[in-house]
Design an enzyme around this catalytic site. Structure first.
Site, mmCIF file in Angstrom:
data_model
loop_
_atom_site.group_PDB
_atom_site.id
_atom_site.type_symbol
_atom_site.label_atom_id
_atom_site.label_comp_id
_atom_site.label_asym_id
_atom_site.label_seq_id
_atom_site.Cartn_x
_atom_site.Cartn_y
_atom_site.Cartn_z
ATOM 1 N N SER A 149 0.830 -1.201 0.000
ATOM 2 C CA SER A 149 0.000 0.000 0.000
ATOM 3 C C SER A 149 0.860 1.245 0.000
ATOM 4 O O SER A 149 1.986 1.241 0.523
ATOM 5 C CB SER A 149 -0.910 0.008 1.238
ATOM 6 O OG SER A 149 -1.562 1.259 1.384
ATOM 7 N N TYR A 163 -2.481 -0.103 10.033
ATOM 8 C CA TYR A 163 -2.524 -0.579 8.646
ATOM 9 C C TYR A 163 -1.227 -0.225 7.923
ATOM 10 O O TYR A 163 -0.632 -1.073 7.245
ATOM 11 C CB TYR A 163 -3.721 0.037 7.928
ATOM 12 C CG TYR A 163 -3.836 -0.329 6.475
ATOM 13 C CD1 TYR A 163 -4.272 -1.590 6.094
ATOM 14 C CD2 TYR A 163 -3.523 0.586 5.477
ATOM 15 C CE1 TYR A 163 -4.380 -1.942 4.761
ATOM 16 C CE2 TYR A 163 -3.630 0.255 4.139
ATOM 17 C CZ TYR A 163 -4.057 -1.010 3.775
ATOM 18 O OH TYR A 163 -4.154 -1.338 2.450
#
Length: 296
Positions: A149, A163
């Protein structure tokens, strides 16, 4: 004799893809089937991926559905992979796509939230990959794709610290796997997408321990993500078409070297370059005192 590129194009690969009920995973299944390859599609809920049978060209000879929760124990994951290997006799490509997009302020979430986040996003990648590797090492061939990501490079975006940390971890795992597995002719790439319309931002906030001092920061972050969710510019179908090009060495990837990192989207290129500039600036500002008089 056919060229190497043509021979590679003609090979029918078997893809093992996690997290195929929506987003990148579902789009990738469609792209892979359209290229004539086979897919073992997995998700926590078999019911949710039955819709994949409606994809153009989907049939039992090229699509197989399996239930897989990547947060399960290594032993359970191994059994699913062994079942998958028995479907068509091999797995050529593993795509670690399943993930959990937790939103929580670090102090409020604490180690319990961190463990929940890492169990899916980090240990899930590790356990799925390790379950397939003996097969790939034996064949001296294979491809591992790890979906990272932008937040792994651009972590200062509250409240997604857990995250971001999990994605930074799998970025490092990918690089480590690449160095360990090259001797077995196993390729590894880390896919690093920016903002794509995958519903990844729709996860609710997790507040196990409410700390009022963070109310403003938390609300600002949540408002930002809510405004962006559903309005991302990135098209996951186009992104997965490019990934299939890269794995198969065709289309936009024809003639290019295999990428350690595959960055996707204008925003990720912007943010990674800014991060690199900040790192370079810090190196230059501190080099004179941080590299001298520190050795025995």
């Amino acid at each position: 004799m056919p060229s190497v590129a043509l021979a590679q194009h003609l090979v029918q690969r078997v893809w093992f893809i996690t997290g195929t009920s929506s987003g990148f995973g579902k789009a990738l299944v469609a792209s892979v089937l359209a290229r004539g390859d086979r897919v073992i599609a997995t998700a926590r809920s078999l019911e949710k991926i039955k819709v994949l049978w409606s994809l153009p060209g989907a049939r039992p000879s090229n699509l197989h559905l399996l239930r897989l929760d990547v947060s399960d124990s290594p032993e359970k994951i191994q059994r699913v992979v062994e079942h998958a290997l028995g479907v068509w006799g091999c797995i050529d490509v593993v795509v670690n796509n399943a993930g959990l997009g937790m939103k929580s302020v670090l102090e409020e979430g604490g180690s319990l939230a961190a463990m929940q986040q890492f169990q899916t996003n980090v240990f899930g990648v590790l356990n799925v990959t390790n379950a397939v590797l003996p097969h790939m090492r034996q064949r001296h061939s294979g491809t591992i794709v790890i979906v990272g990501s932008r937040t792994g490079w651009h972590a200062a975006v509250p409240p997604v610290g857990f995250y971001a940390a999990s994605k930074a971890a799998v970025h490092a795992l990918g690089e480590s796997y690449a160095s360990e597995l090259s001797q077995f002719n196993i390729r590894v790439t880390v896919l690093i997408p920016g903002s794509f319309r995958t519903n990844a931002l729709s996860q609710p906030l997790l507040i196990p321990k409410h700390i009022p001092d963070y109310d403003s920061l938390r609300q600002t972050g949540q408002s930002k993500f809510s405004a962006l969710s559903g309005n991302e510019k990135g098209d996951p179908s186009k992104a997965m078409e490019l990934l299939v090009d890269v794995v198969r060495g065709e289309g936009k990837a024809y003639g290019r070297e295999w990428p350690m990192w595959l960055f996707l989207g204008e925003d990720v290129y912007r943010d990674v370059r800014l991060k690199c500039d900040r790192v370079r600036q810090s190196l230059e500002e501190w080099e004179d005192v941080a590299t001298t008089d520190l050795e025995f």
